[in-house]
Design a protein around this motif. Structure first.
Motif, PDB file in Angstrom:
ATOM      1  N   VAL A  46       0.832  -1.208   0.000  1.00  0.00           N
ATOM      2  CA  VAL A  46       0.000   0.000   0.000  1.00  0.00           C
ATOM      3  C   VAL A  46       0.864   1.254   0.000  1.00  0.00           C
ATOM      4  O   VAL A  46       0.604   2.209  -0.735  1.00  0.00           O
ATOM      5  N   ARG A  47       1.909   1.239   0.819  1.00  0.00           N
ATOM      6  CA  ARG A  47       2.778   2.414   0.949  1.00  0.00           C
ATOM      7  C   ARG A  47       3.574   2.695  -0.322  1.00  0.00           C
ATOM      8  O   ARG A  47       3.742   3.844  -0.720  1.00  0.00           O
ATOM      9  N   THR A  48       4.081   1.633  -0.971  1.00  0.00           N
ATOM     10  CA  THR A  48       4.955   1.832  -2.121  1.00  0.00           C
ATOM     11  C   THR A  48       4.214   1.864  -3.457  1.00  0.00           C
ATOM     12  O   THR A  48       4.730   2.395  -4.420  1.00  0.00           O
ATOM     13  N   GLY A  49       3.032   1.253  -3.490  1.00  0.00           N
ATOM     14  CA  GLY A  49       2.307   1.160  -4.751  1.00  0.00           C
ATOM     15  C   GLY A  49       2.945   0.167  -5.713  1.00  0.00           C
ATOM     16  O   GLY A  49       2.612   0.145  -6.895  1.00  0.00           O
ATOM     17  N   SER A  50       3.830  -0.663  -5.213  1.00  0.00           N
ATOM     18  CA  SER A  50       4.534  -1.646  -6.044  1.00  0.00           C
ATOM     19  C   SER A  50       3.614  -2.811  -6.392  1.00  0.00           C
ATOM     20  O   SER A  50       2.675  -3.107  -5.657  1.00  0.00           O
ATOM     21  N   PRO A  51       3.910  -3.504  -7.482  1.00  0.00           N
ATOM     22  CA  PRO A  51       3.163  -4.727  -7.788  1.00  0.00           C
ATOM     23  C   PRO A  51       3.532  -5.819  -6.782  1.00  0.00           C
ATOM     24  O   PRO A  51       4.629  -5.809  -6.209  1.00  0.00           O
ATOM     25  N   TRP A  52       2.617  -6.752  -6.584  1.00  0.00           N
ATOM     26  CA  TRP A  52       2.841  -7.828  -5.623  1.00  0.00           C
ATOM     27  C   TRP A  52       4.125  -8.586  -5.903  1.00  0.00           C
ATOM     28  O   TRP A  52       4.819  -8.999  -4.985  1.00  0.00           O
ATOM     29  N   ARG A  53       4.481  -8.781  -7.160  1.00  0.00           N
ATOM     30  CA  ARG A  53       5.694  -9.533  -7.509  1.00  0.00           C
ATOM     31  C   ARG A  53       6.963  -8.869  -6.975  1.00  0.00           C
ATOM     32  O   ARG A  53       8.000  -9.518  -6.859  1.00  0.00           O
ATOM     33  N   ASP A  54       6.911  -7.596  -6.644  1.00  0.00           N
ATOM     34  CA  ASP A  54       8.075  -6.880  -6.123  1.00  0.00           C
ATOM     35  C   ASP A  54       8.155  -6.897  -4.598  1.00  0.00           C
ATOM     36  O   ASP A  54       9.056  -6.287  -4.024  1.00  0.00           O
ATOM     37  N   LEU A  55       7.230  -7.598  -3.948  1.00  0.00           N
ATOM     38  CA  LEU A  55       7.252  -7.669  -2.483  1.00  0.00           C
ATOM     39  C   LEU A  55       8.551  -8.328  -2.028  1.00  0.00           C
ATOM     40  O   LEU A  55       8.876  -9.430  -2.464  1.00  0.00           O
ATOM     41  N   PRO A  56       9.338  -7.669  -1.182  1.00  0.00           N
ATOM     42  CA  PRO A  56      10.588  -8.265  -0.696  1.00  0.00           C
ATOM     43  C   PRO A  56      10.338  -9.591   0.023  1.00  0.00           C
ATOM     44  O   PRO A  56       9.335  -9.748   0.728  1.00  0.00           O
ATOM     45  N   GLU A  57      11.240 -10.533  -0.152  1.00  0.00           N
ATOM     46  CA  GLU A  57      11.088 -11.873   0.409  1.00  0.00           C
ATOM     47  C   GLU A  57      10.989 -11.892   1.933  1.00  0.00           C
ATOM     48  O   GLU A  57      10.470 -12.856   2.494  1.00  0.00           O
ATOM     49  N   VAL A  58      11.471 -10.854   2.589  1.00  0.00           N
ATOM     50  CA  VAL A  58      11.405 -10.810   4.047  1.00  0.00           C
ATOM     51  C   VAL A  58       9.947 -10.907   4.532  1.00  0.00           C
ATOM     52  O   VAL A  58       9.688 -11.372   5.633  1.00  0.00           O
ATOM     53  N   PHE A  59       8.996 -10.518   3.693  1.00  0.00           N
ATOM     54  CA  PHE A  59       7.583 -10.572   4.045  1.00  0.00           C
ATOM     55  C   PHE A  59       6.954 -11.921   3.721  1.00  0.00           C
ATOM     56  O   PHE A  59       5.801 -12.160   4.043  1.00  0.00           O
ATOM     57  N   GLY A  60       7.685 -12.788   3.059  1.00  0.00           N
ATOM     58  CA  GLY A  60       7.171 -14.090   2.643  1.00  0.00           C
ATOM     59  C   GLY A  60       7.088 -14.157   1.131  1.00  0.00           C
ATOM     60  O   GLY A  60       7.366 -13.187   0.426  1.00  0.00           O
ATOM     61  N   ASP A  61       6.705 -15.315   0.636  1.00  0.00           N
ATOM     62  CA  ASP A  61       6.528 -15.491  -0.803  1.00  0.00           C
ATOM     63  C   ASP A  61       5.428 -14.554  -1.284  1.00  0.00           C
ATOM     64  O   ASP A  61       4.320 -14.554  -0.735  1.00  0.00           O
ATOM     65  N   TRP A  62       5.730 -13.758  -2.296  1.00  0.00           N
ATOM     66  CA  TRP A  62       4.780 -12.733  -2.734  1.00  0.00           C
ATOM     67  C   TRP A  62       3.429 -13.324  -3.100  1.00  0.00           C
ATOM     68  O   TRP A  62       2.384 -12.749  -2.782  1.00  0.00           O
ATOM     69  N   ASN A  63       3.430 -14.489  -3.748  1.00  0.00           N
ATOM     70  CA  ASN A  63       2.168 -15.083  -4.185  1.00  0.00           C
ATOM     71  C   ASN A  63       1.350 -15.566  -2.986  1.00  0.00           C
ATOM     72  O   ASN A  63       0.127 -15.432  -2.972  1.00  0.00           O
ATOM     73  N   SER A  64       2.005 -16.105  -1.981  1.00  0.00           N
ATOM     74  CA  SER A  64       1.298 -16.541  -0.771  1.00  0.00           C
ATOM     75  C   SER A  64       0.692 -15.353  -0.034  1.00  0.00           C
ATOM     76  O   SER A  64      -0.450 -15.416   0.432  1.00  0.00           O
ATOM     77  N   VAL A  65       1.462 -14.283   0.075  1.00  0.00           N
ATOM     78  CA  VAL A  65       0.957 -13.076   0.742  1.00  0.00           C
ATOM     79  C   VAL A  65      -0.208 -12.497  -0.056  1.00  0.00           C
ATOM     80  O   VAL A  65      -1.244 -12.135   0.513  1.00  0.00           O
ATOM     81  N   PHE A  66      -0.073 -12.461  -1.374  1.00  0.00           N
ATOM     82  CA  PHE A  66      -1.141 -11.945  -2.230  1.00  0.00           C
ATOM     83  C   PHE A  66      -2.415 -12.778  -2.096  1.00  0.00           C
ATOM     84  O   PHE A  66      -3.512 -12.241  -1.928  1.00  0.00           O
ATOM     85  N   ARG A  67      -2.273 -14.110  -2.136  1.00  0.00           N
ATOM     86  CA  ARG A  67      -3.457 -14.971  -2.027  1.00  0.00           C
ATOM     87  C   ARG A  67      -4.127 -14.818  -0.661  1.00  0.00           C
ATOM     88  O   ARG A  67      -5.356 -14.765  -0.574  1.00  0.00           O
ATOM     89  N   ARG A  68      -3.324 -14.722   0.379  1.00  0.00           N
ATOM     90  CA  ARG A  68      -3.911 -14.519   1.713  1.00  0.00           C
ATOM     91  C   ARG A  68      -4.630 -13.177   1.777  1.00  0.00           C
ATOM     92  O   ARG A  68      -5.732 -13.078   2.311  1.00  0.00           O
ATOM     93  N   PHE A  69      -4.024 -12.133   1.240  1.00  0.00           N
ATOM     94  CA  PHE A  69      -4.661 -10.820   1.206  1.00  0.00           C
ATOM     95  C   PHE A  69      -5.968 -10.885   0.434  1.00  0.00           C
ATOM     96  O   PHE A  69      -6.985 -10.321   0.864  1.00  0.00           O
ATOM     97  N   SER A  70      -5.967 -11.583  -0.702  1.00  0.00           N
ATOM     98  CA  SER A  70      -7.180 -11.688  -1.516  1.00  0.00           C
ATOM     99  C   SER A  70      -8.306 -12.372  -0.743  1.00  0.00           C
ATOM    100  O   SER A  70      -9.451 -11.941  -0.780  1.00  0.00           O
ATOM    101  N   ARG A  71      -7.982 -13.456  -0.032  1.00  0.00           N
ATOM    102  CA  ARG A  71      -8.998 -14.141   0.788  1.00  0.00           C
ATOM    103  C   ARG A  71      -9.437 -13.267   1.951  1.00  0.00           C
ATOM    104  O   ARG A  71     -10.618 -13.229   2.318  1.00  0.00           O
ATOM    105  N   TRP A  72      -8.506 -12.562   2.544  1.00  0.00           N
ATOM    106  CA  TRP A  72      -8.744 -11.745   3.722  1.00  0.00           C
ATOM    107  C   TRP A  72      -9.622 -10.528   3.391  1.00  0.00           C
ATOM    108  O   TRP A  72     -10.381 -10.052   4.224  1.00  0.00           O
ATOM    109  N   SER A  73      -9.503 -10.035   2.164  1.00  0.00           N
ATOM    110  CA  SER A  73     -10.188  -8.789   1.808  1.00  0.00           C
ATOM    111  C   SER A  73     -11.591  -8.978   1.257  1.00  0.00           C
ATOM    112  O   SER A  73     -12.247  -8.004   0.914  1.00  0.00           O
ATOM    113  N   ILE A  74     -12.053 -10.211   1.180  1.00  0.00           N
ATOM    114  CA  ILE A  74     -13.398 -10.464   0.643  1.00  0.00           C
ATOM    115  C   ILE A  74     -14.453 -10.078   1.658  1.00  0.00           C
ATOM    116  O   ILE A  74     -14.373 -10.233   2.788  1.00  0.00           O
TER     117      ILE A  74
END
Length: 74
Positions: A46-74
């Motif tokens: 949200v802060r950077t406006g970056s695409p999910w694929r650019d999420l630094p690995e320190v936060f976890g696998d970008w696709n896993s974080v994205f999928r969790r966010f997608s489920r969480w935001s429904i």
């Protein structure tokens, strides 16, 4: 300055928020590997406006974080 130097949540803010996060060990279903880093990862996107694929690995696998966010935001 690394990514870990730019986290948003203070320990006090996380302590207030943690009981509200879905995926805690005390709940049925799968649990999040690291709920705080998941929330920090979402805040980084949200802060950077970056695409999910650019999420630094320190936060976890970008696709896993994205999928969790997608489920969480429904």
């Amino acid at each position: 300055m690394g990514v870990m130097d730019r986290l948003v949540l203070s320990d006090a803010a996380w302590e207030r928020m943690a009981p509200l996060i879905i995926g805690r060990p005390d709940q049925k279903g799968s649990t999040g590997r690291d709920n705080r880093m998941f929330v920090e990862g979402v805040l980084w996107i949200v802060r950077t406006g970056s695409p999910w694929r650019d999420l630094p690995e320190v936060f976890g696998d970008w696709n896993s974080v994205f999928r969790r966010f997608s489920r969480w935001s429904i």
